[in-house]
Design an enzyme around this catalytic site. Structure first.
Site: not given
Length: 232
Positions: A8-10, A32, A42, A79, A187
């Site tokens: 249940t994050n992004h 979750d 972030c 789970v 990055y």
């Protein structure tokens, strides 16, 4: 159609919202193992570095919002097994209750974990990993300790660089380490990475790049130093 979303994050939040806001006849269940959802990780460095007043605004939704849309949500639920052939998720709540959730479609949005190399001394007090909200709380608490003067950050990706800045803003002497030759090498092109290295050093952060951690050093059960390929 019944959809079970694990995480249940992004990614999980986005998938659930897309389904619930669509015109489909869909039943959504979210699971979750964490106690919270929709945390903007972030922003951890912003509140740890005191650039914002607190962490409350880093949660952009809550369980009640999804329940109001008709979803079923179960937090602090891990789970344990997925029977893909028969389309059943087996889970267990923190209290020990066993759950079985059938599904037509399954969304796995379990996120990532920080790399935790099994170096000697990895059981010492004072070592912190940073990903979840609760881990951010522990780092924030550790930086508030009177005897926390020198901070070593292993890993110069986004999270490492940001938390190094946050620790420096808290008045700490900060050393950042990475096996790569520069920061943010996954990055940035080299020219940008070099500029970032210079920016870190210009703001008082000691950079140790091309340097591998080998051992956590400690006394009386608490971490006191770091041994690397270049010394201690």
């Amino acid at each position: 159609m019944k959809v079970v979303v694990v995480g249940t994050n992004h990614a999980g939040i986005s998938a659930a919202n897309t389904l619930l806001d669509s015109d489909q006849d869909v039943e959504v269940t979210l699971l979750d193992r964490n106690s919270n959802l929709s945390y903007l990780g972030c922003g951890t460095a912003l509140w740890v570095g005191r650039q914002i007043d607190g962490y409350e605004g880093l949660f952009y939704t809550n369980a009640a919002d999804f329940e109001a849309k008709g979803a079923k949500i179960s937090l602090e639920t891990e789970v344990k097994e997925i029977d893909f052939e028969n389309k059943v998720v087996y889970a267990e709540t923190r209290s020990g209750e066993k759950l079985e959730e059938n599904y037509d479609k399954l969304v796995l949005a379990t996120g990532s974990l920080p790399i935790a190399p099994k170096l000697p001394g990895n059981d010492l007090e004072g070592l912190h990993f940073l990903k979840l909200f609760q881990e951010g709380q522990e780092v924030d608490k550790a930086l508030a300790a009177d005897d926390a003067n020198v901070v070593c950050v292993i890993g110069a990706g986004y999270i490492g660089v940001e938390i190094a800045e946050a620790a420096a803003r808290r008045g700490k002497e900060v050393h950042i380490f990475d096996a790569e030759e520069h920061s943010l090498m996954n990055y940035y092109d080299v020219d940008f990475a070099v500029a970032m290295d210079e920016n870190l050093r210009a703001n008082g952060i000691h950079t140790h790049f091309g340097e591998l951690a080998e051992e956590y050093l400690g006394e009386n059960g608490k971490v006191t130093g770091l041994k690397t390929t270049n010394g201690e």
